[in-house]
Design a protein around this motif. Structure first.
Motif, short mmCIF file in Angstrom:
data_model
loop_
_atom_site.label_atom_id
_atom_site.label_comp_id
_atom_site.label_asym_id
_atom_site.label_seq_id
_atom_site.Cartn_x
_atom_site.Cartn_y
_atom_site.Cartn_z
N TYR A 278 -2.68 -3.37 -11.43
CA TYR A 278 -1.58 -2.58 -10.87
C TYR A 278 -2.03 -1.79 -9.65
CZ TYR A 278 1.81 1.11 -10.24
OH TYR A 278 2.72 1.99 -9.69
N LEU A 279 -3.20 -1.16 -9.76
CA LEU A 279 -3.69 -0.33 -8.65
C LEU A 279 -3.97 -1.18 -7.41
CD1 LEU A 279 -6.09 2.10 -10.57
CD2 LEU A 279 -3.85 2.64 -9.56
N ASN A 280 -4.51 -2.37 -7.63
CA ASN A 280 -4.84 -3.25 -6.50
C ASN A 280 -3.60 -3.79 -5.81
OD1 ASN A 280 -7.60 -2.95 -6.89
ND2 ASN A 280 -7.76 -4.73 -8.24
N ASN A 281 -2.54 -3.89 -6.57
CA ASN A 281 -1.31 -4.48 -6.02
C ASN A 281 -0.14 -3.52 -6.08
OD1 ASN A 281 -2.14 -7.50 -5.63
ND2 ASN A 281 -2.84 -6.98 -7.69
N ARG A 282 -0.46 -2.21 -6.14
CA ARG A 282 0.59 -1.20 -6.29
C ARG A 282 1.64 -1.27 -5.20
NH1 ARG A 282 1.26 3.94 -4.42
NH2 ARG A 282 -0.78 3.88 -3.41
N LYS A 283 1.18 -1.41 -3.96
CA LYS A 283 2.11 -1.46 -2.84
C LYS A 283 3.02 -2.68 -2.92
CE LYS A 283 1.81 2.04 -0.04
NZ LYS A 283 3.02 2.84 0.29
N ILE A 284 2.46 -3.81 -3.33
CA ILE A 284 3.26 -5.03 -3.45
C ILE A 284 4.32 -4.85 -4.53
CG2 ILE A 284 3.20 -7.46 -4.16
CD1 ILE A 284 0.51 -7.71 -2.87
N ILE A 285 3.90 -4.28 -5.67
CA ILE A 285 4.84 -4.08 -6.77
C ILE A 285 5.96 -3.12 -6.37
CG2 ILE A 285 5.09 -3.18 -9.12
CD1 ILE A 285 2.19 -4.12 -9.62
N GLU A 286 5.57 -2.03 -5.70
CA GLU A 286 6.57 -1.05 -5.26
C GLU A 286 7.53 -1.66 -4.25
OE1 GLU A 286 4.56 2.35 -3.79
OE2 GLU A 286 3.88 3.04 -5.77
N ASN A 287 6.96 -2.33 -3.24
CA ASN A 287 7.80 -2.93 -2.20
C ASN A 287 8.70 -4.02 -2.76
OD1 ASN A 287 6.83 -1.31 -0.16
ND2 ASN A 287 5.14 -2.68 0.33
N PHE A 288 8.14 -4.82 -3.67
CA PHE A 288 8.94 -5.88 -4.29
C PHE A 288 10.11 -5.28 -5.06
CE2 PHE A 288 9.88 -8.59 -8.00
CZ PHE A 288 10.28 -9.74 -7.34
N SER A 289 9.85 -4.18 -5.77
CA SER A 289 10.90 -3.52 -6.54
C SER A 289 12.00 -2.98 -5.63
CB SER A 289 10.30 -2.39 -7.38
OG SER A 289 9.34 -2.88 -8.27
N PHE A 290 11.58 -2.29 -4.56
CA PHE A 290 12.57 -1.74 -3.63
C PHE A 290 13.35 -2.84 -2.92
CE2 PHE A 290 9.98 2.30 -3.57
CZ PHE A 290 11.00 3.12 -4.02
N LEU A 291 12.63 -3.87 -2.46
CA LEU A 291 13.28 -4.97 -1.75
C LEU A 291 14.24 -5.73 -2.66
CD1 LEU A 291 10.27 -6.28 0.34
CD2 LEU A 291 12.43 -5.44 1.27
N SER A 292 13.84 -5.92 -3.91
CA SER A 292 14.70 -6.62 -4.86
C SER A 292 15.97 -5.82 -5.09
CB SER A 292 13.97 -6.83 -6.19
OG SER A 292 12.87 -7.69 -6.02
N LEU A 293 15.81 -4.51 -5.24
CA LEU A 293 16.96 -3.65 -5.48
C LEU A 293 17.93 -3.67 -4.31
CD1 LEU A 293 18.43 -1.58 -7.22
CD2 LEU A 293 16.99 0.21 -6.21
N ILE A 294 17.38 -3.58 -3.10
CA ILE A 294 18.25 -3.56 -1.91
C ILE A 294 18.97 -4.89 -1.73
CG2 ILE A 294 16.41 -4.25 -0.33
CD1 ILE A 294 17.66 -2.71 1.81
N GLN A 295 18.28 -6.00 -1.99
CA GLN A 295 18.91 -7.31 -1.82
C GLN A 295 19.95 -7.56 -2.90
OE1 GLN A 295 18.73 -9.71 0.59
NE2 GLN A 295 17.65 -8.13 1.72
N VAL A 296 19.66 -7.12 -4.11
CA VAL A 296 20.64 -7.27 -5.18
C VAL A 296 21.91 -6.50 -4.83
CG1 VAL A 296 21.17 -6.66 -7.57
CG2 VAL A 296 19.01 -7.75 -7.02
#
Length: 419
Positions: free
Chosen positions: A11-29
């Motif tokens: 999670y720590l190594n990919n925290r930014k990816i996880i956060e950005n993916f979550s935000f981007l998914s939410l906005i696109q949905v």
């Protein structure tokens, strides 16, 4: 215990990816669901014919958006991710992008006004096309490329959710009959302008970027670098947006509304795919790890298979919900169009997430240009032999994505980017 530590490390190594993916998914949905929330209501109030006309106008303007964006939505994140720690160079790049976009928007606006004024085909719905065009102001002001590059997608998410909620509420309040159809592009345009103004404030106030005077040579360089990917974007839109224009021209506006429904439904399912690509793009650009790309591709393909299976099984219920009636035509179009998800996924990981980060922009452009040419050849074939119908047009789109995947695979194999 070891498993927990390992999961925490991942999670720590990919925290930014996880956060950005979550935000981007939410906005696109939200972006995709909001028009679907209003779809049944607008179909009921306006009818398929008039609603199809509105969608047709949006399809026309989507090509103008390409001219305004000019490939910066692809090149911008990469440049910003590299320059984000140097405020001087970052400010110069951001300023050059805004300057180029303002110039392109002005040229496009004047040209489009001349076209809709002198051609009867557009002139009968002059105000519809006029107000629809102003959605492109959002392409000038809303720097999704910047927020993606600095990996702060929360700004985009909050702004878009606010604007989409206003749109949904406004539709139910102000659209009461067919005479109110012109308010739909007006509401969209106002939303685009408001979101653009807010995002510009964040960039130049909250993020500390300065709008500075840029040398002509730097503007020219920025324009040239994006021109290659502009051609690629134009080719993609050629076989994406042109479908609705062809449907409207040859089959009628009712079929445009049905095709648009299929596109919107499938686009929702494509959302996690597109969002994952945007979320991992900065990391891939920095690290250039083929192993990471391959793992991400495998994970995504499993998800696509599950999503398409659900779409296939429940397509009839989906159509009934939105059209208030059963339609075998709409069900079949959704199922055909949905097949494109498989080719889109593999093509995305071989193209935009492999060729571009590794510096093979020209090869990526060739793939996209070839896609556009193949699509035009297929449409010409359908037209010559009088085979144009809503099924064949949807199938042509799927086959274009399949060809793009095959060509991207060829370049990856030739450049030794597969493993």
């Amino acid at each position: 215990m070891i498993g927990k530590i390992r999961n925490s490390s991942i999670y720590l190594n990919n925290r930014k990816i996880i956060e950005n993916f979550s935000f981007l998914s939410l906005i696109q949905v939200v972006s995709l669901v909001s028009p679907l929330i209003t779809y049944p209501y607008l179909i009921k109030v306006l009818g398929l014919e008039l609603y199809g006309t509105i969608i047709f106008a949006q399809a026309v303007v989507s090509y103008l958006s390409l001219l305004v964006n000019f490939g910066y939505n692809t090149t911008g994140p990469k440049e910003v991710s590299i320059l984000k720690d140097n405020i001087g160079e970052l400010s110069e790049f951001v300023s050059s992008v805004f300057i180029v976009k303002i110039i392109l928007w002005t040229i496009t606006f004047v040209s489009f006004m001349l076209i809709i004024s002198f051609f009867d085909y557009f002139n009968q719905y002059f105000l519809l096309y006029f107000f629809t065009f102003f959605i492109t102001i959002g392409d000038v002001l809303f720097p999704i490329w910047f927020f993606q590059g600095v990996e702060k997608m929360k700004y985009i998410t909050y702004i878009n959710i606010f604007v989409k909620l206003i749109f949904i509420i406004s539709v139910f309040i102000f659209i009461k009959g067919k005479d109110d159809y012109i308010l739909i592009p007006v509401i969209n345009a106002v939303g685009a302008i408001v979101s653009g103004i807010i995002s510009v404030y964040i960039v130049f106030r909250k993020e500390g970027v300065l709008f500075i005077k840029v040398k002509y040579a730097n503007i020219k360089k920025s324009f040239h670098e994006s021109s290659i990917l502009f051609v690629s974007s134009l080719s993609i839109s050629l076989y994406f947006s042109l479908n609705k224009l062809i449907v409207g021209t040859f089959l009628g506006m009712k079929d445009v509304a049905i095709y648009d429904l299929a596109e919107k439904v499938v686009s929702i399912i494509k959302t996690p795919i597109v969002m994952l690509s945007q979320a991992v793009f900065p990391k891939i650009s920095r690290e250039k790890s083929i192993a990471f790309i391959n793992k991400s591709m495998g994970f995504t393909l499993v998800g696509v298979f599950i999503l398409y299976s659900l779409l296939f099984l429940f397509s009839d219920q989906i159509v009934y919900f939105f059209l208030h009636t059963h339609s075998d035509l709409a069900v079949k179009v959704i199922r055909i169009y949905g097949l494109s998800m498989f080719f889109l996924t593999i093509g995305m990981f071989l193209g935009g997430l492999r060729l571009i980060p590794f510096g093979y922009n020209k090869q990526y452009m060739l793939v996209m240009m070839a896609n556009g040419i193949v699509y035009l050849i297929m449409i010409a074939f359908l037209w010559i032999f009088k085979l144009i119908n809503i099924y064949s047009i949807a199938f042509a789109y799927v086959m274009t994505e399949a060809f793009g995947f095959a060509m991207a695979f060829y370049f990856n194999y030739k450049l030794r980017l597969l493993r």
